[in-house]
Design a protein around this motif. Structure first.
Motif, PDB file in Angstrom:
ATOM      1  N   ARG A 223      39.080  53.503  42.474  1.00 54.34           N
ATOM      2  CA  ARG A 223      39.435  52.087  42.626  1.00 54.34           C
ATOM      3  C   ARG A 223      38.580  51.213  41.717  1.00 54.34           C
ATOM      4  O   ARG A 223      39.085  50.291  41.052  1.00 54.34           O
ATOM      5  CB  ARG A 223      39.264  51.646  44.090  1.00 54.34           C
ATOM      6  CG  ARG A 223      40.297  52.218  45.047  1.00 54.34           C
ATOM      7  CD  ARG A 223      40.292  51.440  46.369  1.00 54.34           C
ATOM      8  NE  ARG A 223      38.969  51.455  46.991  1.00 54.34           N
ATOM      9  CZ  ARG A 223      38.548  52.388  47.833  1.00 54.34           C
ATOM     10  NH1 ARG A 223      39.350  53.408  48.133  1.00 54.34           N
ATOM     11  NH2 ARG A 223      37.350  52.321  48.373  1.00 54.34           N
ATOM     12  N   THR A 227      39.781  48.950  38.459  1.00 54.05           N
ATOM     13  CA  THR A 227      39.443  47.517  38.408  1.00 54.05           C
ATOM     14  C   THR A 227      38.697  47.173  37.124  1.00 54.05           C
ATOM     15  O   THR A 227      39.013  46.184  36.440  1.00 54.05           O
ATOM     16  CB  THR A 227      38.584  47.121  39.629  1.00 54.05           C
ATOM     17  OG1 THR A 227      39.294  47.423  40.831  1.00 54.05           O
ATOM     18  CG2 THR A 227      38.256  45.632  39.598  1.00 54.05           C
ATOM     19  N   ILE A 231      39.839  44.675  34.070  1.00 55.96           N
ATOM     20  CA  ILE A 231      38.974  43.559  33.666  1.00 55.96           C
ATOM     21  C   ILE A 231      38.669  43.637  32.177  1.00 55.96           C
ATOM     22  O   ILE A 231      38.713  42.630  31.454  1.00 55.96           O
ATOM     23  CB  ILE A 231      37.664  43.558  34.492  1.00 55.96           C
ATOM     24  CG1 ILE A 231      37.946  43.230  35.956  1.00 55.96           C
ATOM     25  CG2 ILE A 231      36.670  42.551  33.915  1.00 55.96           C
ATOM     26  CD1 ILE A 231      36.739  43.380  36.864  1.00 55.96           C
TER      27      ILE A 231
END
Length: 433
Positions: A223, A227, A231
């Motif tokens: 996860r 992420t 980003i």
């Protein structure tokens, strides 16, 4: 005479690499040294300076960060999720394969990594569902190519670096890279749609897909990795897009001028290590060192060709011998023929991109059209069993019998089909733009 020698050296490096299975880049480095120092009178230090350090750093830094997603299984889990969600519409399985391959490659895995991972899964699905081997092979190959061409993924970064190295401004290289990605994303949809709506095996696929089990959810490391990847993509993509929308903004221009994907990726690699998202040694080992050596080695030999005037000579010949409207088609055909036996990233684009600007300026053609034509042509035949994509798909076959069955299909059906679609696409570009 010198130009012929350099062209012969490029052909020799490709031939030796193909025959011996030794990295083409190593032969290119040796030939660059021999011709540069002993024929052109360059010092060894000058030859060493031809090593494309900027391209090397950017590819290394980006691939190092993305390798964490490979090492900790993030990309594998994403592929499993997409396959599971396709179980209720099994005749759209080629789209699922295409979509999974595109997404994973766009997230930074790169063409070779995606094929190495997705090809065995695809061939297994073909065996279990009755999906055509050609349909599955082209879906995974096209998807890996299109995703890797995304502006922040491996091939897209290489294309941008090659363009800026050829004299294209950074902002224009970014726009050109978007054009390449869009073009190479449209073509797979056309080809795969043909297979989906013209095939007669929907019923068998529906029966076979009923028992697909749900994959486990992403764990903590996966996860966080996903992420961070999103980003980083935002950090790299938003400033140049904002600069295109607001070119007069001093703040946007200041930020955009200081965004470098290699340096940004280095920061995110440190963050990944601090968050313990993967083993450092495994992440470094996952960097595609062979591809790096091939691209940079051939880059040295191409730099020798530029110094020898070979590139200018080739550009003037194309500009004077081919009608302007057919120049994009000619570039696509040459790239496709080269790609039958050589790498798009390591050989074809480093050899052809440097001659785009001189020809585009002399014939008043948009350089983006020529860049797109080259990549579309080169990637059209990447599924040839003699090229990197086709060889990886063949290598994923579980048995020699399956390999012998697939070989002629890739060579005599998939590669010609890809070439035909690319030729029509480049013809459309020629007459529309």
């Amino acid at each position: 005479m010198l130009s012929l020698l350099v062209v012969g050296a490029i052909v020799l490096a490709i031939a030796l690499g193909y025959l011996t299975r030794i990295n083409i880049g190593l032969f290119a480095i040796a030939l660059a040294y021999l011709i540069g120092s002993f024929v052109m009178g360059m010092t060894p230090a000058e030859v060493i300076h031809l090593w494309p350090l900027k391209i090397f750093f950017i590819i290394f830094s980006v691939c190092l960060f993305y390798s964490f997603a490979i090492v900790n299984g993030t990309l594998e889990k994403l592929a499993e999720q997409m396959m599971y969600r396709c179980r209720r519409v099994p005749h759209f399985l080629p789209y699922a394969i295409l979509g999974a391959s595109t997404l994973i490659a766009a997230l930074g895995a790169g063409y070779y990594t995606v094929l190495a991972f997705m090809a065995p899964i695809t061939l297994m699905l073909c065996a279990r569902t009755g999906l055509s081997l050609i349909a599955g092979g082209m879906a995974v190959n096209y998807g890996a190519l299109a995703g890797a061409n995304f502006v922040s993924s491996q091939s897209g970064i290489i294309f941008r670096s090659l363009m800026t190295g050829s004299g294209v401004p950074e902002s224009e290289a970014f726009v050109n890279a978007i054009g390449i990605f869009v073009a190479t994303a449209i073509i797979p949809l056309i080809v795969v749609s043909g297979f989906v709506f013209l095939s007669n095996n929907k019923r068998a696929m529906a029966d076979a897909m009923q028992h697909v089990e749900a994959p486990s959810p992403l764990n903590r490391e996966q996860r966080i990795t996903l992420t961070l990847t999103l980003i980083m993509m935002a950090v790299v993509l938003l400033p140049p897009i904002a600069h295109l929308i607001m070119p007069e903004s001093a703040v946007v221009g200041y930020v955009n001028a200081r965004i470098n994907i290699g340096l940004v990726a280095s920061i995110f690699s440190v963050i990944a290590l601090l968050l313990k998202l993967g083993d450092e040694r495994k992440a470094i080992a996952a960097v595609p060192w062979g591809t790096l050596i091939m691209i940079c080695g051939v880059g040295m030999l191409i730099a020798i060709a530029i110094k020898a005037g070979t590139i200018d000579l080739l550009a003037s010949w194309i500009g004077s011998s081919i009608p302007p409207v057919l120049v994009p088609v000619a570039f696509g055909v040459v790239a496709a023929l080269m790609s039958l036996f050589a790498s798009t990233l390591g050989v074809v684009t480093p050899a052809l991109f440097p001659i785009v600007l001189p020809i585009a300026h002399s014939l008043s053609i948009d350089p983006m059209i020529l860049f797109i034509s080259i990549v579309v042509g080169a990637q059209a035949t990447a599924i040839s069993p003699f090229s990197s994509g086709g060889s990886l798909i063949l290598g994923a076959c579980p048995t020699d019998e399956k390999r012998a069955e697939l070989f002629p299909k890739l060579l005599f059906r998939a590669a010609p089909l890809g070439f035909g679609v690319a030729l029509l696409f480049n013809l459309g570009l020629s007459f529309l733009f």
